[in-house]
Design a protein around this motif. Sequence first.
Motif, PDB file in Angstrom:
ATOM      1  N   ASN A   1       0.888  -1.160   0.000  1.00 21.07           N
ATOM      2  CA  ASN A   1       0.000   0.000   0.000  1.00 21.07           C
ATOM      3  C   ASN A   1       0.928   1.213   0.000  1.00 21.07           C
ATOM      4  N   GLN A   2       1.228   1.706  -1.194  1.00 18.85           N
ATOM      5  CA  GLN A   2       2.303   2.682  -1.339  1.00 18.85           C
ATOM      6  C   GLN A   2       1.907   3.888  -2.173  1.00 18.85           C
ATOM      7  N   ILE A   3       2.418   5.034  -1.790  1.00 19.46           N
ATOM      8  CA  ILE A   3       2.385   6.206  -2.672  1.00 19.46           C
ATOM      9  C   ILE A   3       3.833   6.659  -2.783  1.00 19.46           C
ATOM     10  N   ASN A   4       4.330   6.707  -3.991  1.00 14.78           N
ATOM     11  CA  ASN A   4       5.745   7.020  -4.199  1.00 14.78           C
ATOM     12  C   ASN A   4       5.906   8.231  -5.113  1.00 14.78           C
ATOM     13  N   LEU A   5       6.925   8.996  -4.815  1.00 12.93           N
ATOM     14  CA  LEU A   5       7.258  10.155  -5.636  1.00 12.93           C
ATOM     15  C   LEU A   5       8.573   9.840  -6.342  1.00 12.93           C
ATOM     16  N   TYR A   6       8.674  10.153  -7.624  1.00 11.84           N
ATOM     17  CA  TYR A   6       9.886   9.831  -8.379  1.00 11.84           C
ATOM     18  C   TYR A   6      10.524  11.064  -9.005  1.00 11.84           C
ATOM     19  N   PHE A   7      11.837  11.016  -9.050  1.00 13.90           N
ATOM     20  CA  PHE A   7      12.628  12.059  -9.710  1.00 13.90           C
ATOM     21  C   PHE A   7      13.572  11.331 -10.652  1.00 13.90           C
ATOM     22  N   GLU A   8      13.406  11.530 -11.925  1.00 14.50           N
ATOM     23  CA  GLU A   8      14.198  10.757 -12.878  1.00 14.50           C
ATOM     24  C   GLU A   8      14.830  11.675 -13.930  1.00 14.50           C
ATOM     25  N   TYR A   9      16.128  11.460 -14.121  1.00 10.90           N
ATOM     26  CA  TYR A   9      16.875  12.273 -15.076  1.00 10.90           C
ATOM     27  C   TYR A   9      17.314  11.392 -16.241  1.00 10.90           C
ATOM     28  N   GLY A  10      17.335  11.966 -17.445  1.00  7.96           N
ATOM     29  CA  GLY A  10      17.766  11.210 -18.614  1.00  7.96           C
ATOM     30  C   GLY A  10      18.733  12.022 -19.462  1.00  7.96           C
ATOM     31  N   LEU A  11      19.735  11.347 -19.998  1.00  3.60           N
ATOM     32  CA  LEU A  11      20.699  12.001 -20.894  1.00  3.60           C
ATOM     33  C   LEU A  11      20.764  11.200 -22.181  1.00  3.60           C
ATOM     34  N   ASP A  12      20.690  11.909 -23.314  1.00  3.99           N
ATOM     35  CA  ASP A  12      20.816  11.260 -24.623  1.00  3.99           C
ATOM     36  C   ASP A  12      21.841  12.058 -25.426  1.00  3.99           C
ATOM     37  N   LYS A  13      22.999  11.427 -25.685  1.00  2.00           N
ATOM     38  CA  LYS A  13      24.084  12.154 -26.383  1.00  2.00           C
ATOM     39  C   LYS A  13      24.470  11.388 -27.635  1.00  2.00           C
ATOM     40  N   SER A  14      24.298  12.030 -28.768  1.00  8.53           N
ATOM     41  CA  SER A  14      24.676  11.387 -30.026  1.00  8.53           C
ATOM     42  C   SER A  14      26.195  11.195 -30.066  1.00  8.53           C
TER      43      SER A  14
ATOM     44  N   TYR B   1       0.955   5.056  -7.331  1.00 10.98           N
ATOM     45  CA  TYR B   1       0.116   4.505  -6.268  1.00 10.98           C
ATOM     46  C   TYR B   1       0.037   3.003  -6.469  1.00 10.98           C
ATOM     47  N   ALA B   2       0.378   2.264  -5.456  1.00  9.16           N
ATOM     48  CA  ALA B   2       0.348   0.804  -5.562  1.00  9.16           C
ATOM     49  C   ALA B   2      -0.482   0.224  -4.433  1.00  9.16           C
ATOM     50  N   LYS B   3      -1.432  -0.616  -4.794  1.00  6.79           N
ATOM     51  CA  LYS B   3      -2.276  -1.271  -3.800  1.00  6.79           C
ATOM     52  C   LYS B   3      -2.358  -2.737  -4.203  1.00  6.79           C
ATOM     53  N   GLY B   4      -1.880  -3.603  -3.348  1.00  3.08           N
ATOM     54  CA  GLY B   4      -1.879  -5.028  -3.701  1.00  3.08           C
ATOM     55  C   GLY B   4      -1.005  -5.257  -4.914  1.00  3.08           C
ATOM     56  N   ARG B   5      -1.542  -5.945  -5.898  1.00  2.00           N
ATOM     57  CA  ARG B   5      -0.740  -6.269  -7.079  1.00  2.00           C
ATOM     58  C   ARG B   5      -0.875  -5.239  -8.192  1.00  2.00           C
ATOM     59  N   LEU B   6      -1.713  -4.233  -7.970  1.00  2.00           N
ATOM     60  CA  LEU B   6      -1.963  -3.232  -9.010  1.00  2.00           C
ATOM     61  C   LEU B   6      -1.195  -1.949  -8.708  1.00  2.00           C
TER      62      LEU B   6
END
Lengths: 214, 262
Positions: free
Chosen positions: B196-209, B225-230
């Motif tokens: 039974n979770q509420i999570n906050l995410y911070f995600e960074y991405g770099l794409d360099k040719s 938001y996660a509850k059980g298996r969903l």
Amino acid sequence: MKKFIIIISSLSLLLFCNTELLAQKDKSIDKITVEVDGLGCPFCAYGLEKKMKDLKGMKKMTVDMETGLVQFNFPADGNLSVEEINAKVEEAGYTTRNINIERANGEVVSENFEIEFEEVDVSGYAEASFHVNGKCKMCTARIERSARIMEGVGFAEYDLKKKVLTVKYDETLIKPDNISEKMALVGHDTDTYKASDEKYKSLPPCCLYKRKKS
Amino acid sequence: MKNLFIYTTLLLVLGAGSNVKAQGPPITADKPIMLGSKTVIVKTLTEIRSQGDGLYTRVPLMIHYLPTSNSLVALHVPYVNYDPNKNDGNEGGKSLGDIQLLLKYQFFRRDWTAKTFRIVAKTIQNFPTGPEYGLEDLSYGDWATYTSIVAGYETIKHGISAELGYQYHASHKLENSMKAKLGFGLPLLKPLYPVNQINLYFEYGLDKSVESDNTAITYAQGLQYAKGRLTLEAAIKVPLYSNQTYEERLRNSIFIGTRYIF
């Protein structure tokens, strides 16, 4: 008055039968406690529960995320072994630290899956022995491991009957008092340090030794 | 943009200092945790991407299967839609996107009480079944192979995942590139099982040719938001830096996803 006596007698009989049934049921159940390493999030526990469910008859599984403690009941006639439990933990992708099975017939089976420490040349090390509270083989594993991982400790052996921990240590790196303090930090009272109530209560049920009143 | 960066950094610092708990799977990044052998996970993660030349939508159906506790095979079948800017004269459309085959192998695992560090090798084979949009994670319309290493350290107090990879286009119609991702998760509820979770995410991405100076750095902020298996999740991705052409440049992406563990 007669009616009252009949009702009371019937209720007593019902209660007695129910207690007997519960006791019989308890006698047919093995209680299993597994310390699992690697459960970094609640999602991890799904994989573990799924694998444990392969053990037909597994019931009432609980997972304590903070301690990695997994507990469940299993029919005694299934005679579940520590090897079967460890295999399921491995299939789930986690690491077993300890398994404790309290058989319905009172027998206790414990297995410690700790990493083996390299042998250290302890010639020239000092030796000390002191009292540490513990109750079962899981306690023994925890106490010895907690001492052994400390820098400067080359040997640790816990005598469960006497409740005495013997250590060989490098005097230039560590003192027995540091080791005694560490025991309390992992939940085991010593003569000089007392574990916090929170830490003591977080121990597996089989490890809950009798504490001296302070 | 500078304010966003400062705000994010502050949140991360505050989060790391607070009594944070366990978290779940990252939304736009990846992590090396696997959920046990013979597990099936069905996922969707719709992306609505706005960039200089129009609006793109990708709706994938992702089926992940773990044959063993340290390996994963997955098939991603997306539906894509392109709605170009009216004055560009491009033709829009909707169709099947590039089908992807994902393979993961976990080759390092170190576990402790309530924490774990793992590393996986990962590869994604992109099949050119979709239109030639040439768009990252959307539809290349080209054969492409992505190979990476994903590492993650997860405890019930902190969770970090990082990925470093290389994208290779066999046809050379598109540029090969280096990619990196870094994700942090901050759980807002106590870790409990069942989930039974509420999570906050911070995600960074770099794409360099590796064939030109083209570089893009993105930031994604997500809520899960996660509850059980969903699990239900949503994220918004914005560019922090880009020297791509106006047409190629990301304005923002919105992600909406679900996942279910069988």
